[in-house]
Design an enzyme around this catalytic site. Structure first.
Site, PDB file in Angstrom:
ATOM      1  N   HIS A  80       0.838  -1.208   0.000  1.00  0.00           N
ATOM      2  CA  HIS A  80       0.000   0.000   0.000  1.00  0.00           C
ATOM      3  C   HIS A  80       0.869   1.252   0.000  1.00  0.00           C
ATOM      4  O   HIS A  80       1.932   1.285   0.627  1.00  0.00           O
ATOM      5  CB  HIS A  80      -1.010  -0.002   1.148  1.00  0.00           C
ATOM      6  CG  HIS A  80      -0.450  -0.005   2.536  1.00  0.00           C
ATOM      7  ND1 HIS A  80      -0.188   1.146   3.236  1.00  0.00           N
ATOM      8  CD2 HIS A  80      -0.105  -1.017   3.373  1.00  0.00           C
ATOM      9  CE1 HIS A  80       0.269   0.841   4.446  1.00  0.00           C
ATOM     10  NE2 HIS A  80       0.350  -0.466   4.549  1.00  0.00           N
ATOM     11  N   ASP A  82      -0.241   4.381   0.917  1.00  0.00           N
ATOM     12  CA  ASP A  82      -0.574   5.405   1.916  1.00  0.00           C
ATOM     13  C   ASP A  82       0.197   5.171   3.206  1.00  0.00           C
ATOM     14  O   ASP A  82       0.651   4.058   3.480  1.00  0.00           O
ATOM     15  CB  ASP A  82      -2.082   5.427   2.210  1.00  0.00           C
ATOM     16  CG  ASP A  82      -2.578   4.152   2.885  1.00  0.00           C
ATOM     17  OD1 ASP A  82      -2.200   3.055   2.439  1.00  0.00           O
ATOM     18  OD2 ASP A  82      -3.338   4.262   3.868  1.00  0.00           O
ATOM     19  N   ASP A 143       6.186   1.519   6.427  1.00  0.00           N
ATOM     20  CA  ASP A 143       4.851   0.938   6.318  1.00  0.00           C
ATOM     21  C   ASP A 143       4.051   1.811   5.376  1.00  0.00           C
ATOM     22  O   ASP A 143       3.543   2.847   5.766  1.00  0.00           O
ATOM     23  CB  ASP A 143       4.210   0.883   7.707  1.00  0.00           C
ATOM     24  CG  ASP A 143       2.804   0.342   7.693  1.00  0.00           C
ATOM     25  OD1 ASP A 143       2.386  -0.191   6.648  1.00  0.00           O
ATOM     26  OD2 ASP A 143       2.116   0.449   8.726  1.00  0.00           O
ATOM     27  N   GLU A 177      -4.916   1.747   2.658  1.00  0.00           N
ATOM     28  CA  GLU A 177      -4.931   0.546   3.499  1.00  0.00           C
ATOM     29  C   GLU A 177      -5.079   0.906   4.965  1.00  0.00           C
ATOM     30  O   GLU A 177      -5.786   0.241   5.729  1.00  0.00           O
ATOM     31  CB  GLU A 177      -3.649  -0.263   3.300  1.00  0.00           C
ATOM     32  CG  GLU A 177      -3.673  -1.664   3.945  1.00  0.00           C
ATOM     33  CD  GLU A 177      -3.195  -1.713   5.389  1.00  0.00           C
ATOM     34  OE1 GLU A 177      -3.325  -2.782   5.991  1.00  0.00           O
ATOM     35  OE2 GLU A 177      -2.698  -0.704   5.927  1.00  0.00           O
ATOM     36  N   GLU A 178      -4.414   1.990   5.360  1.00  0.00           N
ATOM     37  CA  GLU A 178      -4.380   2.366   6.783  1.00  0.00           C
ATOM     38  C   GLU A 178      -5.749   2.777   7.310  1.00  0.00           C
ATOM     39  O   GLU A 178      -5.967   2.807   8.513  1.00  0.00           O
ATOM     40  CB  GLU A 178      -3.384   3.516   7.009  1.00  0.00           C
ATOM     41  CG  GLU A 178      -1.941   3.164   6.670  1.00  0.00           C
ATOM     42  CD  GLU A 178      -1.295   2.220   7.685  1.00  0.00           C
ATOM     43  OE1 GLU A 178      -1.964   1.844   8.665  1.00  0.00           O
ATOM     44  OE2 GLU A 178      -0.132   1.858   7.478  1.00  0.00           O
TER      45      GLU A 178
END
Ligand SMILES: [Zn+2]
Length: 413
Positions: A80, A82, A143, A177-178
């Site tokens: 991802h 984001d 991440d 995703e977050e």
């Protein structure tokens, strides 16, 4: 130095410097305009390295193909773009510490901040590695830009070396995703993969196929509003009732801060409103369907009990499913997990499978019919200023991807 270190460091620091934070309060998809910048960049880079069928969908996902060089299942790899809304992500200044000496790491923009191997034992094992951190005032965004860099590096390597045998490979870089909106309803059909993996895990060796099962809950408390000067016997204060609901929940046994391992929780995430009306948001988490249903039942019963104390108020509780433990699907066919474990063995890494106390894009994707375990990237201390990743860990993840596609094309057993 391993084969991929320099490329991974360059890619990670370049991607991390681009702000691509998502925003749960936004109704658009992707939730923030800035995510398009990195999505367009990745689409361009995939074209530049010779990937086929490069596409940026209108729901903000970059898709691409690495054509097969051998027979094998079609495997998808996802990361991802984001970064987490929980911490400042503006003006990320990634810096690489080469030949890490094993001591405390300080930060140029936050004099008091220390990343110490005595607090984080995993860091103590990375002496001699290249450690990438931010500058102290932002998260790093490894991440999941570590995942993006790993997939891009492996893709570049496979496209340059068609002698490596592998089946068709599909790549997907997703937004949001977050905030739990990474998998659009159209993604499974567009991905066209037999199964897939997210590169969104932590320590070297992680092959995860269990996530939480998750519901969201909204509790609305309507009181009776009236001028406080004439309120005697008539006002019903929604704030007082909301506070009763919170106090009646199992605060010492069933919250994120009081649970670990396989225990789930009820988490009050926010509460807004006024004396006339309050809205409370909760997330409910458990590894099992029964445990999740039980947590929903507790919340409903607490609401009903508080309602019973004040019939003039109106309390509603709405529970909505979010995602389900991917194990429910994967345990019926462990092929993707077994392949990842065999690939770990090929590169000399011991696979570890621990349940994720959260969800991934893979949780939704698995439920939608594309089995999708989660693989390690090396990222640590995510969503905060102490976030770091070892470039050599990322190189092992890159090797894992390469071993995995070859294992799938030519099973060793
Ligand atoms: Zn992530």
């Amino acid at each position: 130095m391993t084969l991929f270190d320099a490329e991974l460091e360059t890619r990670l620091t370049r991607y991390a410097a681009l702000d691509s934070q998502s925003d749960a309060a936004s109704a658009t998809g992707p939730s923030t305009e800035i995510q398009w910048t990195i999505l367009r960049l990745l689409a361009d880079e995939l074209k530049a390295i010779g990937a086929a069928e490069v596409q940026l969908t209108d729901y903000g996902t970059v898709l691409a193909t690495i054509p097969a060089t051998a027979q094998g299942p079609t495997i998808g790899f996802l990361a991802h773009v984001d970064t987490a809304p929980q911490f400042n992500a503006k003006g990320v200044k990634p810096r690489a510490i080469h030949g890490y000496n094993g001591g405390d790491i300080t930060f140029p923009d936050a004099p008091g901040l220390v990343l110490s191997p005595s607090d984080f034992p995993y860091l103590a094992t990375k002496q001699g590695h290249t450690i990438v951190t931010a500058s102290g005032t932002t998260l790093l965004g490894a991440d999941d830009k570590a995942g993006v860099a790993i997939i891009m590096t492996a893709a570049r390597h496979l496209l340059e070396n068609p002698s490596i045998p592998h089946g068709p490979i599909r790549i997907a870089f997703t937004p949001d995703e977050e905030i739990g909106r990474g998998v659009d309803a159209r993604l499974p059909a567009d991905l066209k993969a037999d199964f897939a993996y997210t590169f969104d895990g932590g320590a070297v060796g992680e092959v995860e196929y269990e996530s939480f099962s998750a519901d969201g809950a909204v509790v609305t408390v309507k009181g009776v509003s009236i001028h406080p000067g004439t309120a005697t016997g008539r006002m019903v204060n929604a704030i007082s009732l909301a506070a009763k609901i919170i106090a009646a929940l199992p605060q010492s046994t069933m919250t994120p801060e009081t649970t670990a391992g396989r225990d789930g929780f009820i988490h009050a995430t926010d509460m807004t409103g006024s004396a006339s009306e309050m809205v409370l948001h909760f997330i409910l988490r458990d590894f099992e369907r029964e445990g999740l249903a039980q947590k929903g039942e507790i919340l409903r019963q607490v609401c009903a009990a508080v309602q019973a104390t004040e019939p003039r108020a109106e309390i509603t509780c709405t529970i909505t499913p979010q995602y389900r433990n991917m194990r429910y699907w994967l345990e019926t066919d462990m092929t993707p997990v077994d392949l990842a474990r065999a690939a770990c063995a090929r590169i000399g890494v011991s696979p570890v499978s621990v349940p994720i106390r959260g969800g991934t894009d893979g949780s939704r994707l698995t439920e939608m019919g594309v089995p999708c375990p989660n693989l390690f990237t090396g990222m640590q201390n995510i969503h905060g200023p102490l976030e770091w990743v070892s470039v050599q860990d990322m190189a092992q993840a890159t090797q894992l991807l390469l071993a995995l596609v070859q294992e799938a094309a030519a099973p060793s057993t």
